[in-house]
Motif scaffolding. Structure first.
Motif, PDB file in Angstrom:
ATOM      1  N   LEU A  29       0.829  -1.208   0.000  1.00 49.73           N
ATOM      2  CA  LEU A  29       0.000   0.000   0.000  1.00 49.73           C
ATOM      3  C   LEU A  29       0.868   1.265   0.000  1.00 49.73           C
ATOM      4  O   LEU A  29       0.568   2.236  -0.704  1.00 49.73           O
ATOM      5  N   LYS A  30       1.939   1.258   0.775  1.00 49.16           N
ATOM      6  CA  LYS A  30       2.842   2.422   0.800  1.00 49.16           C
ATOM      7  C   LYS A  30       3.521   2.625  -0.559  1.00 49.16           C
ATOM      8  O   LYS A  30       3.672   3.757  -1.028  1.00 49.16           O
ATOM      9  N   ASN A  31       3.901   1.529  -1.209  1.00 49.81           N
ATOM     10  CA  ASN A  31       4.506   1.638  -2.538  1.00 49.81           C
ATOM     11  C   ASN A  31       3.505   2.147  -3.567  1.00 49.81           C
ATOM     12  O   ASN A  31       3.874   2.896  -4.481  1.00 49.81           O
ATOM     13  N   ALA A  32       2.235   1.746  -3.415  1.00 46.89           N
ATOM     14  CA  ALA A  32       1.198   2.234  -4.326  1.00 46.89           C
ATOM     15  C   ALA A  32       1.016   3.744  -4.182  1.00 46.89           C
ATOM     16  O   ALA A  32       0.853   4.465  -5.178  1.00 46.89           O
ATOM     17  N   ILE A  33       1.066   4.235  -2.928  1.00 51.16           N
ATOM     18  CA  ILE A  33       0.965   5.685  -2.688  1.00 51.16           C
ATOM     19  C   ILE A  33       2.200   6.395  -3.239  1.00 51.16           C
ATOM     20  O   ILE A  33       2.098   7.428  -3.906  1.00 51.16           O
ATOM     21  N   LYS A  34       3.368   5.805  -2.981  1.00 52.88           N
ATOM     22  CA  LYS A  34       4.632   6.403  -3.429  1.00 52.88           C
ATOM     23  C   LYS A  34       4.680   6.540  -4.949  1.00 52.88           C
ATOM     24  O   LYS A  34       5.084   7.580  -5.493  1.00 52.88           O
ATOM     25  N   ASN A  35       4.266   5.496  -5.667  1.00 53.93           N
ATOM     26  CA  ASN A  35       4.366   5.470  -7.135  1.00 53.93           C
ATOM     27  C   ASN A  35       3.095   5.948  -7.827  1.00 53.93           C
ATOM     28  O   ASN A  35       3.005   5.872  -9.053  1.00 53.93           O
ATOM     29  N   ASN A  36       2.111   6.383  -7.019  1.00 57.24           N
ATOM     30  CA  ASN A  36       0.827   6.848  -7.555  1.00 57.24           C
ATOM     31  C   ASN A  36       0.166   5.765  -8.409  1.00 57.24           C
ATOM     32  O   ASN A  36      -0.331   6.018  -9.504  1.00 57.24           O
ATOM     33  N   HIS A  37       0.172   4.542  -7.859  1.00 61.15           N
ATOM     34  CA  HIS A  37      -0.430   3.396  -8.541  1.00 61.15           C
ATOM     35  C   HIS A  37      -1.639   2.891  -7.757  1.00 61.15           C
ATOM     36  O   HIS A  37      -1.824   1.681  -7.612  1.00 61.15           O
ATOM     37  N   LEU A  38      -2.442   3.782  -7.263  1.00 59.18           N
ATOM     38  CA  LEU A  38      -3.588   3.390  -6.447  1.00 59.18           C
ATOM     39  C   LEU A  38      -4.703   2.819  -7.316  1.00 59.18           C
ATOM     40  O   LEU A  38      -5.117   3.427  -8.305  1.00 59.18           O
ATOM     41  N   ALA A  39      -5.165   1.624  -6.943  1.00 62.99           N
ATOM     42  CA  ALA A  39      -6.328   1.050  -7.627  1.00 62.99           C
ATOM     43  C   ALA A  39      -7.576   1.826  -7.213  1.00 62.99           C
ATOM     44  O   ALA A  39      -7.574   2.532  -6.204  1.00 62.99           O
ATOM     45  N   GLN A  40      -8.632   1.672  -7.989  1.00 58.66           N
ATOM     46  CA  GLN A  40      -9.872   2.379  -7.635  1.00 58.66           C
ATOM     47  C   GLN A  40     -10.762   1.538  -6.729  1.00 58.66           C
ATOM     48  O   GLN A  40     -11.701   2.063  -6.135  1.00 58.66           O
ATOM     49  N   ALA A  41     -10.446   0.245  -6.622  1.00 56.27           N
ATOM     50  CA  ALA A  41     -11.213  -0.609  -5.712  1.00 56.27           C
ATOM     51  C   ALA A  41     -10.284  -1.641  -5.077  1.00 56.27           C
ATOM     52  O   ALA A  41      -9.526  -2.326  -5.774  1.00 56.27           O
ATOM     53  N   PHE A  42     -10.305  -1.719  -3.756  1.00 57.06           N
ATOM     54  CA  PHE A  42      -9.506  -2.681  -3.003  1.00 57.06           C
ATOM     55  C   PHE A  42     -10.448  -3.647  -2.298  1.00 57.06           C
ATOM     56  O   PHE A  42     -11.530  -3.255  -1.848  1.00 57.06           O
ATOM     57  N   LEU A  43     -10.020  -4.890  -2.179  1.00 57.07           N
ATOM     58  CA  LEU A  43     -10.748  -5.858  -1.365  1.00 57.07           C
ATOM     59  C   LEU A  43      -9.794  -6.415  -0.323  1.00 57.07           C
ATOM     60  O   LEU A  43      -8.812  -7.077  -0.655  1.00 57.07           O
ATOM     61  N   PHE A  44     -10.075  -6.115   0.953  1.00 53.20           N
ATOM     62  CA  PHE A  44      -9.282  -6.631   2.064  1.00 53.20           C
ATOM     63  C   PHE A  44     -10.011  -7.829   2.655  1.00 53.20           C
ATOM     64  O   PHE A  44     -11.136  -7.687   3.152  1.00 53.20           O
ATOM     65  N   ALA A  56      -7.771  -0.227   6.138  1.00 55.11           N
ATOM     66  CA  ALA A  56      -8.620   0.563   5.242  1.00 55.11           C
ATOM     67  C   ALA A  56      -8.670   2.022   5.703  1.00 55.11           C
ATOM     68  O   ALA A  56      -8.564   2.957   4.895  1.00 55.11           O
ATOM     69  N   ARG A  57      -8.808   2.223   7.019  1.00 52.03           N
ATOM     70  CA  ARG A  57      -8.867   3.588   7.557  1.00 52.03           C
ATOM     71  C   ARG A  57      -7.521   4.307   7.425  1.00 52.03           C
ATOM     72  O   ARG A  57      -7.477   5.503   7.119  1.00 52.03           O
ATOM     73  N   ILE A  58      -6.432   3.569   7.675  1.00 52.06           N
ATOM     74  CA  ILE A  58      -5.101   4.182   7.539  1.00 52.06           C
ATOM     75  C   ILE A  58      -4.852   4.589   6.086  1.00 52.06           C
ATOM     76  O   ILE A  58      -4.339   5.677   5.811  1.00 52.06           O
ATOM     77  N   LEU A  59      -5.240   3.711   5.148  1.00 53.08           N
ATOM     78  CA  LEU A  59      -5.084   4.029   3.725  1.00 53.08           C
ATOM     79  C   LEU A  59      -5.911   5.256   3.352  1.00 53.08           C
ATOM     80  O   LEU A  59      -5.428   6.155   2.655  1.00 53.08           O
ATOM     81  N   ALA A  60      -7.153   5.314   3.845  1.00 50.98           N
ATOM     82  CA  ALA A  60      -8.032   6.456   3.550  1.00 50.98           C
ATOM     83  C   ALA A  60      -7.435   7.757   4.078  1.00 50.98           C
ATOM     84  O   ALA A  60      -7.471   8.795   3.396  1.00 50.98           O
ATOM     85  N   LYS A  61      -6.872   7.702   5.273  1.00 47.31           N
ATOM     86  CA  LYS A  61      -6.271   8.907   5.859  1.00 47.31           C
ATOM     87  C   LYS A  61      -5.004   9.312   5.106  1.00 47.31           C
ATOM     88  O   LYS A  61      -4.783  10.499   4.828  1.00 47.31           O
ATOM     89  N   THR A  62      -4.173   8.330   4.759  1.00 39.10           N
ATOM     90  CA  THR A  62      -2.856   8.612   4.178  1.00 39.10           C
ATOM     91  C   THR A  62      -2.959   9.222   2.783  1.00 39.10           C
ATOM     92  O   THR A  62      -2.213  10.149   2.448  1.00 39.10           O
ATOM     93  N   ILE A  63      -3.867   8.723   1.943  1.00 38.65           N
ATOM     94  CA  ILE A  63      -3.914   9.217   0.559  1.00 38.65           C
ATOM     95  C   ILE A  63      -4.458  10.644   0.471  1.00 38.65           C
ATOM     96  O   ILE A  63      -4.256  11.308  -0.547  1.00 38.65           O
ATOM     97  N   ASN A  64      -5.098  11.121   1.519  1.00 39.97           N
ATOM     98  CA  ASN A  64      -5.575  12.514   1.521  1.00 39.97           C
ATOM     99  C   ASN A  64      -4.713  13.429   2.388  1.00 39.97           C
ATOM    100  O   ASN A  64      -5.011  14.616   2.531  1.00 39.97           O
TER     101      ASN A  64
END
Length: 381
Positions: A29-44, A56-64
């Motif tokens: 997830l951190k690499n996806a944020i770093k490289n701007n490779h975020l998918a539009q839908a994740f399934l955990f 999910a909450r950490i990802l939501a907070k981090t990308i904004n």
């Protein structure tokens, strides 16, 4: 008087580096944020209590986050992070699909997706227990999930991936969460105990970690229970086994010693003592099987690492394994396994276990006789 906050909430991870036992997820997830490779839908997906909703909450907070750190963690001080931490963010929407699983609930969510965020880059929709959505709700969600606006990200969480229809799965980037290792849970409990200024015995924390069966949330709930039960803020092994009603492994060492000495009377008396303490015969035979398995693991230095116990217990296992012949352990495991399989169908369950113990006590003699017979055959040849 300040209200008590359970450990699962008080020590809930607020960034990726504090997530326990899911490094393969957090690194991706951190690499996806770093490289701007975020998918539009994740399934955990994964078992309960392993960190799906937390990630999910950490990802939501981090990308904004407006001021990402050098290692791509949320800063926790910008307006976006502050709003999220105060549960007042307009860019993060959570839906509990267990209680909002109708077509109308999904239609309301789809209507919200049309509006772009007034501040920040993304609007994030977290849908927990997504497998609870009805088939009609899934179908209403399909088009939006396939072609969402650029600013919308969906994070779905579930404990039962097999219940989600393939058309949804094919539109998501899937992350499988692991059960958390006993060692990782025990280390996290040590950290919390130190923070709360609670003295503890390592064996007690390891026992709680083992009882949690890979779920950190369960471990924290048990931890709170034992701390409440324990006197003077000291968490001991003896109080932990009493509270959780777990059979002390000393009994298994004692039973195995008696079996190796071929003492039927000693084994039966120990089993009677265990039953008088209120323990179930089935649980005892399952525990004995686990003990014998641990001894077999200790026969080879290469497999000792598979033993997830404290250092002192490991030394005891290695010592007893040295006294036990591999043939005895394999045969004993087979007898215990058959006893376990047939336990529930037995009309006299106590006798069923006692018969297995008597067979186990005569195993060393049988193995010795078989070895002598082989020697005689070799001499004749």
């Amino acid at each position: 008087m300040e209200n008590f906050v359970v450990s699962a909430r008080k020590y809930r991870p607020s960034d990726f580096k504090s997530v326990v036992g899911q490094q393969h997820i957090t690194t991706t997830l951190k690499n996806a944020i770093k490289n701007n490779h975020l998918a539009q839908a994740f399934l955990f997906c994964g078992p309960r209590g392993v960190g799906k909703t937390t990630c999910a909450r950490i990802l939501a907070k981090t990308i904004n986050c407006e001021n990402l750190s050098a290692d791509y963690e949320a800063c926790n001080v910008c307006d976006s992070c502050t709003a999220f931490n105060n549960n007042s963010s307009f860019n993060v929407h959570e839906l509990d699909a267990a209680s909002n699983n109708s077509v109308d609930d999904i239609r309301n969510l789809v209507d919200q997706v049309r509006y772009a965020p007034q501040k920040g880059s993304y609007k994030i929709y977290i849908i927990d227990e997504v497998h609870m959505l009805s088939t009609q709700a899934f179908n209403a969600f399909l088009k939006t999930l396939e072609e969402p606006p650029k600013y919308a990200i969906f994070i779905l969480a579930t404990t039962e991936k097999h219940k989600i229809i393939p058309t949804i799965l094919s539109r998501c980037q899937i992350f499988d969460f692991n059960r958390i290792q006993i060692k990782d849970i025990a280390e996290h409990l040590q950290y919390i105990a130190k923070e709360e200024e609670i003295t503890y015995e390592d064996e007690a924390l390891r026992l709680i970690a083992a009882k949690a069966d890979g779920a950190l949330r369960d471990a924290l709930s048990i931890f709170d229970l034992i701390v409440t039960y324990s006197a003077g803020g000291k968490l001991t092994y003896s109080e932990t086994i009493d509270n959780l009603h777990i059979l002390d492994y000393d009994y298994y060492f004692k039973v195995t010693d008696s079996l190796l000495q071929e003492s039927v009377s000693s084994v039966l008396l120990t089993f009677d003592e265990i039953l008088k303490k209120g323990f179930d015969g089935h649980n005892f035979i399952v525990g004995l099987s686990e003990h014998l398995r641990n001894l077999m693991v200790c026969k080879d230095a290469a497999t000792v690492e598979l033993l997830q116990v404290s250092e002192s217990a490991r030394d005891r296992y290695i010592e007893q394994a040295a006294k036990s012949h591999l043939s005895f352990l394999l045969s004993a495991l087979n007898i215990c396994n058959q006893c376990d399989i047939n336990y529930k169908s037995s009309k006299n369950q106590r006798l069923h276990v006692e018969l297995a113990l008597m067979k186990l006590a005569k195993l060393p003699q049988a193995i010795s006789l078989a070895a002598l017979a082989r020697e005689e055959i070799k001499k004749k040849d």
